[in-house]
Design a protein around this motif. Structure first.
Motif, PDB file in Angstrom:
ATOM      1  N   PRO A   1      -1.057   4.156   0.751  1.00  0.00           N
ATOM      2  CA  PRO A   1       0.089   4.373  -0.139  1.00  0.00           C
ATOM      3  C   PRO A   1      -0.082   5.576  -1.053  1.00  0.00           C
ATOM      4  N   ALA A   2      -1.326   6.051  -1.225  1.00  0.00           N
ATOM      5  CA  ALA A   2      -1.561   7.217  -2.070  1.00  0.00           C
ATOM      6  C   ALA A   2      -1.363   8.532  -1.321  1.00  0.00           C
ATOM      7  N   ALA A   3      -1.187   8.462   0.005  1.00  0.00           N
ATOM      8  CA  ALA A   3      -0.955   9.680   0.787  1.00  0.00           C
ATOM      9  C   ALA A   3       0.443  10.220   0.501  1.00  0.00           C
ATOM     10  N   TRP A   4       0.580  11.545   0.561  1.00  0.00           N
ATOM     11  CA  TRP A   4       1.890  12.170   0.326  1.00  0.00           C
ATOM     12  C   TRP A   4       2.647  12.173   1.651  1.00  0.00           C
ATOM     13  N   ALA A   5       2.943  10.975   2.135  1.00  0.00           N
ATOM     14  CA  ALA A   5       3.445  10.794   3.498  1.00  0.00           C
ATOM     15  C   ALA A   5       4.896  10.349   3.553  1.00  0.00           C
ATOM     16  N   TRP A   6       5.565  10.300   2.411  1.00  0.00           N
ATOM     17  CA  TRP A   6       6.975   9.916   2.352  1.00  0.00           C
ATOM     18  C   TRP A   6       7.753  11.093   1.776  1.00  0.00           C
ATOM     19  N   ARG A   7       8.815  11.507   2.449  1.00  0.00           N
ATOM     20  CA  ARG A   7       9.523  12.724   2.069  1.00  0.00           C
ATOM     21  C   ARG A   7      10.993  12.411   1.797  1.00  0.00           C
ATOM     22  N   TYR A   8      11.505  12.997   0.726  1.00  0.00           N
ATOM     23  CA  TYR A   8      12.911  12.806   0.372  1.00  0.00           C
ATOM     24  C   TYR A   8      13.487  14.120  -0.138  1.00  0.00           C
ATOM     25  N   ALA A   9      14.583  14.544   0.503  1.00  0.00           N
ATOM     26  CA  ALA A   9      15.310  15.749   0.071  1.00  0.00           C
ATOM     27  C   ALA A   9      14.386  16.950  -0.085  1.00  0.00           C
ATOM     28  N   GLY A  10      13.445  17.102   0.853  1.00  0.00           N
ATOM     29  CA  GLY A  10      12.579  18.275   0.869  1.00  0.00           C
ATOM     30  C   GLY A  10      11.324  18.179   0.033  1.00  0.00           C
ATOM     31  N   THR A  11      11.062  17.037  -0.603  1.00  0.00           N
ATOM     32  CA  THR A  11       9.876  16.874  -1.447  1.00  0.00           C
ATOM     33  C   THR A  11       9.022  15.724  -0.923  1.00  0.00           C
ATOM     34  N   ASN A  12       7.709  15.927  -0.886  1.00  0.00           N
ATOM     35  CA  ASN A  12       6.785  14.879  -0.445  1.00  0.00           C
ATOM     36  C   ASN A  12       6.391  13.988  -1.624  1.00  0.00           C
ATOM     37  N   TYR A  13       6.217  12.701  -1.340  1.00  0.00           N
ATOM     38  CA  TYR A  13       5.861  11.723  -2.359  1.00  0.00           C
ATOM     39  C   TYR A  13       4.801  10.770  -1.835  1.00  0.00           C
ATOM     40  N   THR A  14       4.095  10.134  -2.766  1.00  0.00           N
ATOM     41  CA  THR A  14       3.334   8.934  -2.413  1.00  0.00           C
ATOM     42  C   THR A  14       4.334   7.807  -2.179  1.00  0.00           C
ATOM     43  N   PHE A  15       3.833   6.676  -1.718  1.00  0.00           N
ATOM     44  CA  PHE A  15       4.741   5.571  -1.421  1.00  0.00           C
ATOM     45  C   PHE A  15       5.517   5.125  -2.661  1.00  0.00           C
ATOM     46  N   SER A  16       4.792   4.882  -3.753  1.00  0.00           N
ATOM     47  CA  SER A  16       5.479   4.431  -4.969  1.00  0.00           C
ATOM     48  C   SER A  16       6.387   5.519  -5.534  1.00  0.00           C
ATOM     49  N   GLY A  17       5.963   6.778  -5.417  1.00  0.00           N
ATOM     50  CA  GLY A  17       6.798   7.882  -5.885  1.00  0.00           C
ATOM     51  C   GLY A  17       8.086   7.994  -5.089  1.00  0.00           C
TER      52      GLY A  17
ATOM     53  N   ARG B   1      18.640  11.113   8.996  1.00  0.00           N
ATOM     54  CA  ARG B   1      19.606  12.151   8.660  1.00  0.00           C
ATOM     55  C   ARG B   1      20.785  11.559   7.886  1.00  0.00           C
ATOM     56  N   PHE B   2      22.008  11.775   8.301  1.00  0.00           N
ATOM     57  CA  PHE B   2      23.171  11.559   7.444  1.00  0.00           C
ATOM     58  C   PHE B   2      24.002  10.356   7.904  1.00  0.00           C
ATOM     59  N   TRP B   3      24.101   9.354   7.026  1.00  0.00           N
ATOM     60  CA  TRP B   3      24.816   8.116   7.326  1.00  0.00           C
ATOM     61  C   TRP B   3      25.609   7.654   6.114  1.00  0.00           C
ATOM     62  N   GLN B   4      26.794   7.111   6.379  1.00  0.00           N
ATOM     63  CA  GLN B   4      27.558   6.489   5.303  1.00  0.00           C
ATOM     64  C   GLN B   4      26.974   5.121   4.956  1.00  0.00           C
TER      65      GLN B   4
ATOM     66  N   VAL C   1       8.095   8.437   6.531  1.00  0.00           N
ATOM     67  CA  VAL C   1       9.550   8.534   6.460  1.00  0.00           C
ATOM     68  C   VAL C   1       9.926   9.917   5.957  1.00  0.00           C
ATOM     69  N   VAL C   2      10.878  10.535   6.629  1.00  0.00           N
ATOM     70  CA  VAL C   2      11.488  11.774   6.142  1.00  0.00           C
ATOM     71  C   VAL C   2      12.976  11.481   5.973  1.00  0.00           C
ATOM     72  N   HIS C   3      13.408  11.380   4.739  1.00  0.00           N
ATOM     73  CA  HIS C   3      14.812  11.083   4.441  1.00  0.00           C
ATOM     74  C   HIS C   3      15.459  12.381   3.997  1.00  0.00           C
ATOM     75  N   GLY C   4      16.173  13.028   4.924  1.00  0.00           N
ATOM     76  CA  GLY C   4      16.705  14.354   4.652  1.00  0.00           C
ATOM     77  C   GLY C   4      17.984  14.371   3.853  1.00  0.00           C
ATOM     78  N   ASP C   5      18.681  13.246   3.802  1.00  0.00           N
ATOM     79  CA  ASP C   5      19.942  13.164   3.087  1.00  0.00           C
ATOM     80  C   ASP C   5      19.676  12.859   1.609  1.00  0.00           C
ATOM     81  N   ARG C   6      20.216  13.658   0.722  1.00  0.00           N
ATOM     82  CA  ARG C   6      20.055  13.369  -0.710  1.00  0.00           C
ATOM     83  C   ARG C   6      20.780  12.088  -1.106  1.00  0.00           C
ATOM     84  N   ARG C   7      21.828  11.751  -0.367  1.00  0.00           N
ATOM     85  CA  ARG C   7      22.591  10.553  -0.685  1.00  0.00           C
ATOM     86  C   ARG C   7      21.830   9.312  -0.213  1.00  0.00           C
ATOM     87  N   VAL C   8      21.647   8.362  -1.121  1.00  0.00           N
ATOM     88  CA  VAL C   8      20.986   7.108  -0.755  1.00  0.00           C
ATOM     89  C   VAL C   8      21.904   5.909  -0.998  1.00  0.00           C
ATOM     90  N   THR C   9      23.145   6.166  -1.339  1.00  0.00           N
ATOM     91  CA  THR C   9      24.113   5.075  -1.451  1.00  0.00           C
ATOM     92  C   THR C   9      24.422   4.545  -0.048  1.00  0.00           C
TER      93      THR C   9
END
Length: 234
Positions: free
Chosen positions: A98-114, A58-61, A77-85
């Motif tokens: 790594p080809a699975a759509w198993a990594w999520r960022y800001a509401g969108t699923n990605y492959t590992f490299s994506g 979730r949300f961390w400085q 991994v589900v990274h719900g915070d758009r901020r990655v700084t």
């Protein structure tokens, strides 16, 4: 779960182990809670297996995520915070295709490299197949000589796993080993310690029914996973 409705500051989540049996569990490791904005946390050398979301962020400085191992059939991994700084994120291992759509960022699923490209995180991380040998952790008890907790991820499904208890039990001492799922049941192993490794049985035990009942019986985690308590015989 690290966090709540009050911000976490100077947090530390180090060398923990978690497990969900197949078909059980949703959230495995939760870093933060709902929309609470937290200050800082170190997440290092944890080993988390199972659930539909292995690692929910979730949300961390400031957040340091290094040296962790994650495995499961769902989202890594589900990274719900758009901020990655303010992120130090490297050296983690994911036992997942790594080809699975198993990594999520800001509401969108990605492959590992994506996911790496979208977030800029995890440049030193790896997505690899599950191990072919058991992973064993031995934690000597700091307050009771001759006692240790043993955690076994039995990736190869072996009937018994060798565990080195050098430095835990004195040579010649009488010992007993109890499965943590039924600690007050009979020992699963006992004898006089001859030094070196003991072979612990990985068939598992049937957990006792909780007092008051339970809507879902506790699963028998062996042979895939078991926790044991080794101690000097009373």
């Amino acid at each position: 779960l690290m966090g709540g409705q009050e911000p976490v500051q100077d947090g530390s989540m180090v060398e923990n182990m978690t497990y969900f049996s197949p078909g059980f569990g949703v959230y495995n490791v939760n870093i933060g809670f709902e929309t609470t904005s937290n200050v800082d946390l170190v997440v290092r050398d944890n080993y988390a297996v199972g659930g539909r979301r292995v690692f929910d962020v979730r949300f961390w400085q400031l957040l340091s995520v290094t040296g962790n191992t994650l495995a499961g059939p769902g989202r890594m991994v589900v990274h719900g915070d758009r901020r990655v700084t303010g992120r130090q994120w490297s050296g983690n291992v994911y036992h997942r295709n790594p080809a699975a759509w198993a990594w999520r960022y800001a509401g969108t699923n990605y492959t590992f490299s994506g996911w790496q490209a979208a977030t800029g995180l995890g440049a030193g991380d790896r997505a690899v197949p599950p191990p072919t040998a058991p992973r064993v952790f031995v934690r000597p008890n700091l307050y009771e000589p001759g006692r240790a907790t043993v955690v076994v991820y039995n990736w190869s499904g072996q009937g018994g796993v060798a565990v080195d208890l050098t430095g835990v039990l004195p040579v010649g001492a009488s010992y007993e080993v109890r499965n943590a799922q039924d600690f007050f049941g009979p020992p699963v192993a006992s004898g006089a310690y001859a030094g070196g490794s003991l072979t612990l049985p990985m068939g598992g035990v049937t957990p006792p029914t909780p007092i008051g009942g339970s809507p879902t019986p506790a699963p028998r985690t062996g042979p895939a996973f078991d926790v044991f308590v080794v101690r000097l015989a009373p």
